[in-house]
Design a protein around this motif. Structure first.
Motif, PDB file in Angstrom:
ATOM      1  N   ASP A 106       0.674  -1.093   0.142  1.00 25.29           N
ATOM      2  CA  ASP A 106      -0.030   0.133   0.023  1.00 25.29           C
ATOM      3  C   ASP A 106       0.781   1.365   0.013  1.00 25.29           C
ATOM      4  N   ASP A 107       1.797   1.336  -0.874  1.00 23.62           N
ATOM      5  CA  ASP A 107       2.688   2.482  -1.001  1.00 23.62           C
ATOM      6  C   ASP A 107       2.391   3.020  -2.287  1.00 23.62           C
ATOM      7  N   PRO A 108       1.771   4.211  -2.195  1.00 27.29           N
ATOM      8  CA  PRO A 108       1.428   4.829  -3.666  1.00 27.29           C
ATOM      9  C   PRO A 108       2.438   5.474  -4.395  1.00 27.29           C
ATOM     10  N   ASP A 109       3.583   5.846  -3.452  1.00 24.92           N
ATOM     11  CA  ASP A 109       4.667   6.368  -4.048  1.00 24.92           C
ATOM     12  C   ASP A 109       5.451   5.056  -5.119  1.00 24.92           C
ATOM     13  N   LEU A 110       5.599   4.175  -4.344  1.00 21.91           N
ATOM     14  CA  LEU A 110       6.329   3.130  -5.055  1.00 21.91           C
ATOM     15  C   LEU A 110       5.451   2.564  -6.357  1.00 21.91           C
ATOM     16  N   GLN A 111       4.086   2.766  -6.259  1.00 22.01           N
ATOM     17  CA  GLN A 111       3.260   2.283  -7.277  1.00 22.01           C
ATOM     18  C   GLN A 111       3.616   3.318  -8.283  1.00 22.01           C
ATOM     19  N   ALA A 112       3.527   4.490  -8.079  1.00 22.94           N
ATOM     20  CA  ALA A 112       3.647   5.405  -9.204  1.00 22.94           C
ATOM     21  C   ALA A 112       5.002   5.406  -9.831  1.00 22.94           C
ATOM     22  N   GLU A 113       6.097   5.152  -8.771  1.00 19.64           N
ATOM     23  CA  GLU A 113       7.247   5.277  -9.650  1.00 19.64           C
ATOM     24  C   GLU A 113       7.284   3.872 -10.444  1.00 19.64           C
ATOM     25  N   GLY A 114       6.757   2.670 -10.057  1.00 20.60           N
ATOM     26  CA  GLY A 114       6.733   1.345 -10.974  1.00 20.60           C
ATOM     27  C   GLY A 114       6.127   1.835 -12.423  1.00 20.60           C
ATOM     28  N   GLN A 115       4.924   2.451 -12.310  1.00 19.16           N
ATOM     29  CA  GLN A 115       4.326   2.959 -13.404  1.00 19.16           C
ATOM     30  C   GLN A 115       5.059   3.958 -14.497  1.00 19.16           C
ATOM     31  N   ALA A 116       5.637   4.756 -13.703  1.00 20.58           N
ATOM     32  CA  ALA A 116       6.553   5.592 -14.557  1.00 20.58           C
ATOM     33  C   ALA A 116       7.673   4.788 -15.262  1.00 20.58           C
ATOM     34  N   ASP A 117       8.216   4.132 -14.541  1.00 20.86           N
ATOM     35  CA  ASP A 117       9.372   3.113 -15.132  1.00 20.86           C
ATOM     36  C   ASP A 117       8.508   2.461 -16.521  1.00 20.86           C
ATOM     37  N   GLN A 118       7.549   1.657 -16.179  1.00 21.31           N
ATOM     38  CA  GLN A 118       6.874   0.969 -17.266  1.00 21.31           C
ATOM     39  C   GLN A 118       6.732   1.802 -18.460  1.00 21.31           C
ATOM     40  N   ALA A 119       6.377   3.120 -18.195  1.00 24.47           N
ATOM     41  CA  ALA A 119       5.836   3.942 -19.171  1.00 24.47           C
ATOM     42  C   ALA A 119       7.306   4.467 -20.090  1.00 24.47           C
ATOM     43  N   SER A 120       8.344   4.794 -19.285  1.00 17.47           N
ATOM     44  CA  SER A 120       9.649   5.079 -19.865  1.00 17.47           C
ATOM     45  C   SER A 120      10.033   4.031 -20.883  1.00 17.47           C
ATOM     46  N   GLY A 121      10.033   2.775 -20.121  1.00 15.94           N
ATOM     47  CA  GLY A 121      10.600   1.613 -20.931  1.00 15.94           C
ATOM     48  C   GLY A 121       9.720   1.374 -22.333  1.00 15.94           C
ATOM     49  N   ASN A 122       8.402   1.454 -22.181  1.00 14.54           N
ATOM     50  CA  ASN A 122       7.454   1.193 -23.372  1.00 14.54           C
ATOM     51  C   ASN A 122       7.823   2.380 -24.384  1.00 14.54           C
ATOM     52  N   LEU A 123       8.089   3.607 -23.814  1.00 14.92           N
ATOM     53  CA  LEU A 123       8.397   4.648 -24.823  1.00 14.92           C
ATOM     54  C   LEU A 123       9.581   4.461 -25.410  1.00 14.92           C
ATOM     55  N   LYS A 124      10.662   3.970 -24.673  1.00 11.44           N
ATOM     56  CA  LYS A 124      11.716   3.776 -25.357  1.00 11.44           C
ATOM     57  C   LYS A 124      11.746   2.505 -26.402  1.00 11.44           C
ATOM     58  N   GLN A 125      11.020   1.576 -26.133  1.00 13.42           N
ATOM     59  CA  GLN A 125      10.963   0.376 -26.886  1.00 13.42           C
ATOM     60  C   GLN A 125      10.287   0.859 -28.251  1.00 13.42           C
ATOM     61  N   ALA A 126       9.222   1.825 -28.122  1.00 10.78           N
ATOM     62  CA  ALA A 126       8.545   2.334 -29.208  1.00 10.78           C
ATOM     63  C   ALA A 126       9.491   3.138 -30.122  1.00 10.78           C
ATOM     64  N   GLY A 127      10.353   3.875 -29.468  1.00 13.97           N
ATOM     65  CA  GLY A 127      11.552   4.684 -30.165  1.00 13.97           C
ATOM     66  C   GLY A 127      12.540   3.546 -31.085  1.00 13.97           C
TER      67      GLY A 127
END
Length: 56
Positions: free
Chosen positions: A27-48
């Motif tokens: 139940d750590d919303p900061d860690l959840q948000a950090e994980g979602q940001a990492d996923q989005a960053s990885g997906n964006l880089k993969q698209a590139g």
């Protein structure tokens, strides 16, 4: 070099999924948000990388 970049991007995405899962479990919303940001960053880089592959 592109293959290495793709592996790094996938690793970043998977790391983000792990962080999000731990954040959900603890139940750590900061860690959840950090994980979602990492996923989005990885997906964006993969698209590139995919766009680069198209133009090779």
């Amino acid at each position: 070099m592109s293959g290495i970049d793709k592996m790094k991007n996938k690793a970043e995405e998977l790391s983000g999924k792990g962080k999000e899962a731990v954040g959900n479990a603890t139940d750590d919303p900061d860690l959840q948000a950090e994980g979602q940001a990492d996923q989005a960053s990885g997906n964006l880089k993969q698209a590139g990388e995919k766009v680069k592959d198209v133009f090779k």
